[in-house]
Design a protein around this motif. Structure first.
Motif: not given
Length: 333
Positions: A81-83, A93-95, A310-313, A318-323
């Motif tokens: 994945x091109x993160x 992106x999660x794993x 919700x926030x993924x585990x 993680x920097x993209x979560x606000x976006x």
């Protein structure tokens, strides 16, 4: 109408565990007929989430996903994945970073034992009509020999515990971990060169990154203790296979056990497949029936969390979560 979740590719006999989790939010699950970027793009342009196993998710495909909020990997590594592109697009992106710890560490240990006891040459010789110890000599006692772990994450720590129970000494190279932490988990922290020179068995447990690609190359193999064995259950391109073949031909390496290869599946004429001193398994170290259910369930739970705001585990970026949350808020307006 519920959210749309697209599965790009699957190795699972059924996706029922993921489908059951996603049904809790009324999601529609669509599975691509083939891991082709054009087909997946046409299927996923309206998707709220993408779930991926091995398909390469590159920047061009990510640009075709205007509604996508999450790319959930069925697995641990995210090298397919091109993160960075996902981050620019505001997609988390999660794993599932710890679903198959026992399976992979068991597989690596099984490979170590098969190499140490030369089980495969012994089996082949008996089937060919030879009943003699001469076909497997020399075999050395396992107790007191040294296992070197490249990377000391959860799988490596599980392997270290199992290996110590067999009397192996364990050392590990991991520049990202505190030496005291490594010692507390039963491994002597060392540099990479010391590990290569001092290990009887070397097992790889690092992710594939630009820094680790061909980490085991000609230079590294020249430093390896003569007669050592190599085990790779991580990612194929961490090992330069041409260099590996040269190390085997020279006798610097006594053998190798590979669950992952640079090219999967390999060409039928791959020289690795013709060697008596190499064990190859088809990228199955992760597998157990229980692990597959856990993997699907936990990957799908990440999709549910993100689509519910919700926030993924286990976010990889993680920097993209606000976006991502900002996009979610706008879509609800």
């Amino acid at each position: 109408m519920g959210p749309l979740v697209v599965v790009t590719d699957s190795v699972f006999p059924t996706l029922d565990p993921a489908r059951e989790v996603l049904s809790s939010i009324g999601a529609e699950l669509r599975v691509a007929e083939a891991p082709d970027p054009f087909h997946v793009a046409s299927l996923a342009r309206e998707a709220d989430a993408l779930m991926v196993t091995y398909m390469r998710i590159g920047a061009e495909l990510i640009q075709e996903l205007p509604r996508c909020r999450i790319i959930a990997r069925f697995g641990i590594g995210v090298d397919n994945v091109d993160v960075a592109a996902a981050t620019r697009a505001g997609i988390v992106v999660t794993n599932v970073p710890d679903y198959c710890i026992d399976e992979v560490s068991d597989h690596a240990l099984a490979m170590l034992l098969a190499l140490a006891r030369r089980l495969f040459p012994a089996d082949r010789s008996v089937r060919a009509g030879t009943w003699s110890v001469s076909v497997v000599t020399p075999i050395h006692r396992l107790k007191g020999r040294v296992l070197g772990l490249i990377g000391f994450g959860k799988i490596a720590r599980s392997l270290a515990q199992k290996a110590r129970a067999l009397g192996l000494e364990v050392m590990a190279f991991d520049p990202y971990l505190d030496p005291e932490f490594m010692e507390a988990h039963g491994a002597r922290p060392v540099g990479l060169e010391e590990l290569l020179r001092g290990s009887d068995f070397i097992s790889i447990h690092v992710p594939l990154t630009p820094e680790t690609r061909h980490l085991l190359n000609d230079e590294a193999f020249r430093k390896i203790k003569p007669g050592a064995f190599l085990i790779n259950t991580a990612r194929g391109p961490i090992v330069d296979e041409e260099a590996l073949l040269r190390a085997l031909d020279s006798g610097q390496l006594a053998g190798a056990a590979l669950d992952v290869l640079e090219r999967e599946p390999p060409h039928s004429d791959s020289p690795l497949l013709r060697r008596e001193d190499v064990i190859v398994t088809p990228h199955i170290a992760f597998y157990s029936e229980e692990a597959l259910i856990e993997l699907q369930t936990r990957a799908a739970e990440e999709v549910v969390r993100v689509l519910q705001g919700q926030r993924p585990r286990s976010p990889v970026n993680p920097e993209v979560l606000d976006i991502s949350h900002a996009r979610l808020g706008r879509s609800a307006q």
